[in-house]
Design an enzyme around this catalytic site. Structure first.
Site, PDB file in Angstrom:
ATOM      1  N   HIS A   1       0.724  -1.654  -0.280  1.00  0.00           N
ATOM      2  CA  HIS A   1      -0.031  -0.113  -0.208  1.00  0.00           C
ATOM      3  C   HIS A   1       0.538   1.353   0.149  1.00  0.00           C
ATOM      4  O   HIS A   1      -0.529   2.332  -0.605  1.00  0.00           O
ATOM      5  CB  HIS A   1      -0.948  -0.242   0.908  1.00  0.00           C
ATOM      6  CG  HIS A   1      -0.710   0.476   2.279  1.00  0.00           C
ATOM      7  ND1 HIS A   1      -0.339  -0.847   3.526  1.00  0.00           N
ATOM      8  CD2 HIS A   1       0.046   1.388   3.056  1.00  0.00           C
ATOM      9  CE1 HIS A   1       0.110  -0.043   4.427  1.00  0.00           C
ATOM     10  NE2 HIS A   1       0.492   1.442   4.070  1.00  0.00           N
TER      11      HIS A   1
ATOM     12  N   ASP B   1      -0.382  -7.697   1.434  1.00  0.00           N
ATOM     13  CA  ASP B   1       0.115  -6.756   1.209  1.00  0.00           C
ATOM     14  C   ASP B   1       1.745  -6.062   1.217  1.00  0.00           C
ATOM     15  O   ASP B   1       2.578  -6.348   2.436  1.00  0.00           O
ATOM     16  CB  ASP B   1      -0.735  -5.391   2.684  1.00  0.00           C
ATOM     17  CG  ASP B   1      -0.323  -4.265   3.033  1.00  0.00           C
ATOM     18  OD1 ASP B   1      -0.114  -3.525   1.830  1.00  0.00           O
ATOM     19  OD2 ASP B   1      -0.783  -3.430   3.379  1.00  0.00           O
TER      20      ASP B   1
ATOM     21  N   SER C   1       4.342   1.914   8.327  1.00  0.00           N
ATOM     22  CA  SER C   1       3.735   0.635   7.079  1.00  0.00           C
ATOM     23  C   SER C   1       5.438  -0.262   6.467  1.00  0.00           C
ATOM     24  O   SER C   1       6.116   0.844   5.938  1.00  0.00           O
ATOM     25  CB  SER C   1       2.641   1.442   6.093  1.00  0.00           C
ATOM     26  OG  SER C   1       1.607   1.604   7.247  1.00  0.00           O
TER      27      SER C   1
END
Length: 229
Positions: A27, A75, A169
């Site tokens: 992402h 992801d 992230s």
């Protein structure tokens, strides 16, 4: 640790799994948009001069084929750097988990990154780390937390006052010196105990990781890469 950057600004974390490959979260490509993505290695401070800090270009991007901006599943992102980086005290390869076992609940693990350190949205200049305890999947799947949405490919950590946050992230969840997971998502308000941090387990993707790395070095059998911004 690596910092994924666009126009000199940190957007996500990542970590070296070899001298030319970084593992991060798929992402993060959405955060990059169509801008040129670069990878900063060997950094502690994002702004200060440091002896082993280098900004490296990207040769190819390989988001997991099943990843989607619509959810947190699969992801993961593999980044092939334009060149091999020299490993030293500040630039090291991190081993990742290859055995199919869940980390026991209560195990203290570490997350590091340059993500927000407060809910006012303040980004730090220096790398931060936090120690977080693993929550077992059954607990994480209770109604008060994620109500059954945590699959066997995901894992959770406690998030009471201490938590990973936006900007972290793609960074590793390290347990006993081994990367077990990659920071995926969590609460919109970091540190909310009702919404534990969610991480993509690495072990279920070992075959995919190995196949991408192997095929990338065989030009006739090269996997399909995403366009490099």
């Amino acid at each position: 640790m690596t910092s994924l950057q666009v126009a000199g600004k940190h957007i996500c974390g990542g970590f070296l799994i070899s001298d030319q490959w970084v593992l991060s979260a798929a992402h993060c490509l959405g955060d990059a948009g169509n801008e040129t993505l670069q990878v900063l290695v060997g950094a502690h401070s994002l702004s200060e001069a440091e002896p082993n800090k280098r900004l490296v270009g990207v040769q190819a991007l390989f988001p997991h084929p099943n990843s989607s901006a619509e959810n947190n599943h699969d992801d993961l992102l593999l980044i092939q750097l334009e060149e091999k980086v020299s490993t030293n005290a500040d630039v090291q390869v991190l081993a990742f988990q290859r055995q199919d076992r869940d980390v026991p609940a209560g195990t203290l693990c570490e997350v590091a990154g340059w993500g927000f350190i407060s809910n006012t949205g303040r980004l730090p200049d220096k790398l931060h780390r936090v120690e977080l305890a693993i929550i077992d999947r059954a607990t994480c799947n209770t109604r008060i937390h994620y109500d059954g949405s945590i699959t066997e490919k995901l894992m959770c950590t406690e998030s009471k006052k201490k938590d990973s946050c936006k900007g972290d992230s793609g960074g590793p969840l390290v347990c006993k010196g081994v990367a077990e997971g990659v920071v995926a998502t969590g609460s919109r308000v970091c540190g909310n105990w009702k919404k534990p941090g969610i991480y993509t387990r690495i072990m279920p993707y070992v075959v995919w990781i190995d196949s991408v790395l192997a095929a990338a070095h065989q030009p006739t059998d090269r996997p399909e890469a995403a366009p490099v911004p």
